[in-house]
Design a protein around this motif. Structure first.
Motif, short mmCIF file in Angstrom:
data_model
loop_
_atom_site.label_atom_id
_atom_site.label_comp_id
_atom_site.label_asym_id
_atom_site.label_seq_id
_atom_site.Cartn_x
_atom_site.Cartn_y
_atom_site.Cartn_z
N PRO A 141 10.99 -0.58 7.95
CA PRO A 141 10.39 0.27 8.99
C PRO A 141 9.40 -0.50 9.87
O PRO A 141 8.96 -1.60 9.53
CB PRO A 141 9.69 1.36 8.18
CG PRO A 141 10.28 1.29 6.82
CD PRO A 141 10.65 -0.14 6.60
N GLU A 142 9.06 0.11 10.97
CA GLU A 142 8.08 -0.47 11.88
C GLU A 142 6.68 -0.45 11.25
O GLU A 142 6.37 0.43 10.45
CB GLU A 142 8.05 0.32 13.20
CG GLU A 142 9.31 0.17 14.03
CD GLU A 142 9.53 -1.25 14.49
OE1 GLU A 142 8.55 -1.89 14.93
OE2 GLU A 142 10.68 -1.73 14.39
N PRO A 143 5.83 -1.42 11.60
CA PRO A 143 4.45 -1.43 11.07
C PRO A 143 3.70 -0.15 11.42
O PRO A 143 3.77 0.32 12.55
CB PRO A 143 3.82 -2.64 11.75
CG PRO A 143 4.97 -3.50 12.16
CD PRO A 143 6.09 -2.57 12.47
N ASP A 144 2.99 0.40 10.43
CA ASP A 144 2.24 1.63 10.67
C ASP A 144 1.26 1.84 9.52
O ASP A 144 1.68 2.13 8.40
CB ASP A 144 3.20 2.82 10.76
CG ASP A 144 2.49 4.12 11.12
OD1 ASP A 144 1.25 4.15 11.14
OD2 ASP A 144 3.19 5.12 11.36
N PRO A 145 -0.05 1.70 9.76
CA PRO A 145 -1.02 1.92 8.68
C PRO A 145 -0.96 3.31 8.08
O PRO A 145 -1.39 3.51 6.94
CB PRO A 145 -2.37 1.67 9.37
CG PRO A 145 -2.04 0.81 10.53
CD PRO A 145 -0.70 1.27 11.00
N LEU A 146 -0.47 4.30 8.84
CA LEU A 146 -0.41 5.67 8.33
C LEU A 146 0.97 6.03 7.80
O LEU A 146 1.25 7.20 7.52
CB LEU A 146 -0.84 6.65 9.43
CG LEU A 146 -2.26 6.45 9.96
CD1 LEU A 146 -2.64 7.57 10.91
CD2 LEU A 146 -3.28 6.34 8.82
N HIS A 147 1.85 5.05 7.67
CA HIS A 147 3.13 5.23 6.98
C HIS A 147 3.50 3.89 6.35
O HIS A 147 4.44 3.22 6.78
CB HIS A 147 4.22 5.71 7.95
CG HIS A 147 5.35 6.40 7.27
ND1 HIS A 147 6.06 7.41 7.84
CD2 HIS A 147 5.90 6.22 6.04
CE1 HIS A 147 7.01 7.84 7.02
NE2 HIS A 147 6.92 7.12 5.91
N PRO A 148 2.74 3.50 5.32
CA PRO A 148 2.90 2.17 4.74
C PRO A 148 4.24 2.01 4.01
O PRO A 148 4.93 2.98 3.71
CB PRO A 148 1.74 2.07 3.75
CG PRO A 148 1.45 3.49 3.39
CD PRO A 148 1.69 4.28 4.63
N ILE A 149 4.54 0.75 3.73
CA ILE A 149 5.73 0.40 2.96
C ILE A 149 5.26 -0.11 1.61
O ILE A 149 4.33 -0.91 1.52
CB ILE A 149 6.53 -0.70 3.65
CG1 ILE A 149 6.78 -0.36 5.12
CG2 ILE A 149 7.87 -0.93 2.94
CD1 ILE A 149 7.25 -1.56 5.93
N ILE A 150 5.91 0.34 0.55
CA ILE A 150 5.64 -0.20 -0.78
C ILE A 150 6.86 -1.01 -1.18
O ILE A 150 7.95 -0.46 -1.40
CB ILE A 150 5.33 0.90 -1.80
CG1 ILE A 150 4.13 1.74 -1.34
CG2 ILE A 150 5.06 0.27 -3.17
CD1 ILE A 150 3.75 2.84 -2.30
N PHE A 151 6.68 -2.32 -1.26
CA PHE A 151 7.76 -3.21 -1.69
C PHE A 151 7.70 -3.33 -3.21
O PHE A 151 6.63 -3.55 -3.79
CB PHE A 151 7.61 -4.59 -1.06
CG PHE A 151 7.86 -4.60 0.43
CD1 PHE A 151 9.15 -4.48 0.93
CD2 PHE A 151 6.81 -4.72 1.32
CE1 PHE A 151 9.39 -4.49 2.30
CE2 PHE A 151 7.03 -4.74 2.69
CZ PHE A 151 8.33 -4.62 3.18
N VAL A 152 8.85 -3.20 -3.85
CA VAL A 152 8.96 -3.27 -5.31
C VAL A 152 9.79 -4.49 -5.68
O VAL A 152 10.85 -4.74 -5.06
CB VAL A 152 9.63 -2.00 -5.87
CG1 VAL A 152 9.72 -2.06 -7.40
CG2 VAL A 152 8.89 -0.75 -5.42
N ASP A 153 9.35 -5.24 -6.65
CA ASP A 153 10.11 -6.41 -7.11
C ASP A 153 11.31 -5.93 -7.92
O ASP A 153 11.18 -5.57 -9.10
CB ASP A 153 9.22 -7.33 -7.95
CG ASP A 153 9.93 -8.62 -8.35
OD1 ASP A 153 11.15 -8.76 -8.10
OD2 ASP A 153 9.26 -9.49 -8.93
N ALA A 154 12.48 -5.94 -7.29
CA ALA A 154 13.70 -5.47 -7.97
C ALA A 154 14.09 -6.39 -9.12
O ALA A 154 14.81 -5.98 -10.04
CB ALA A 154 14.84 -5.36 -6.97
#
Length: 265
Positions: A141-154
């Motif tokens: 997704p696009e950068p957005d402090p109010l809709h963060p991304i949580i990356f998980v180590d698969a």
């Protein structure tokens, strides 16, 4: 309290059961029409953040504030269980926050002593049904402090329950590095997040990028279990205590306001 927690993680005394606290989480896993894994993890992460940012947390003598304060003073354990049908309906009235992401539902509850969990939650299974990861990579997704991304180590191969606890850690600690105005705005939106499980080598690259930012930021925070930077584009790495599934010190998630290895200019 969240800001303090980020720099001063709590402790447990194995000889004192009252010091062992956890936030119960319940994932809705129906027999048919199972939710997508990344949507269910996003629902779990949002639910955890909403419990921590609920306005009642600021009412010093409230049940809400006291429950969170006790939990923040211990290790921030989370314990995810699964439910369906009437067992899911039975827990919906308990204090907490339920979140629905494209039909994937999860609820996070007020934390407390692990030996005092409401029986309607306590009788639910921890082990059992899992959800497979998406077969194709999802777009970033696009950068957005109010809709963060949580990356998980698969590469860690976590079950959906373990991963739910980890993204919950990520979302609440991400909130600690928002400005007060951002935190209020994020809560008002429902604490939305994206979750992306990525290959181990991609996750390692994001860890390296965060470490470089951290080294260059005199105000950055670090503890045994957290590495974080704040400012306009917050990012938090969470490392696990190793109680279940994976080794202690394993970096499990990075919650960030931007998707690439480096923040937007």
């Amino acid at each position: 309290m969240l800001v303090h927690l980020a720099g001063h993680p709590g402790t447990e005394d194995p000889q004192d059961p009252s010091s062992v606290q956890a936030m119960p989480m319940v994932l809705h896993l129906p027999k048919v029409d199972a939710p997508l894994r990344h949507d269910l993890l996003a629902a779990a992460a949002s639910a955890c953040a909403r419990v921590c940012l609920d306005p009642r947390a600021g009412e010093e003598d409230s049940e809400w504030a006291q429950a969170l304060k006790g939990w923040y003073g211990a290790k921030i354990r989370k314990l995810a269980r699964r439910a369906r049908a009437t067992k899911w309906d039975a827990v919906l009235g308990l204090p907490g926050h339920e979140v629905d992401v494209h039909g994937a539902m999860a609820k996070a509850f007020l934390p407390g002593r692990v030996d005092g969990v409401d029986p309607r939650i306590n009788k639910l299974q921890i082990q059992g049904s899992d959800l497979p990861p998406e077969p194709e990579p999802l777009p970033t997704p696009e950068p957005d402090p109010l809709h963060p991304i949580i990356f998980v180590d698969a590469g860690l191969g976590m079950t959906v329950g373990k991963a739910a606890a980890q993204v919950g850690h990520g979302s609440m600690l991400y909130a600690a590095f928002l400005s007060p105005e951002q935190a209020v705005a994020w809560f008002s939106l429902g604490c939305p997040v994206h979750v992306r499980e990525i290959p181990a080598e991609e996750f390692a690259a994001k860890r390296t990028a965060l470490a470089e930012r951290h080294a260059a930021d005199a105000a950055a925070a670090s503890s045994r279990w957290v590495t974080a930077v704040g400012g306009q584009w917050p990012a938090v790495e969470v490392r696990d205590a190793g109680h279940t599934e994976i080794a202690a010190g394993s970096a499990t998630v990075i919650a960030t306001s931007y998707g690439g290895q480096h923040p937007p200019r």
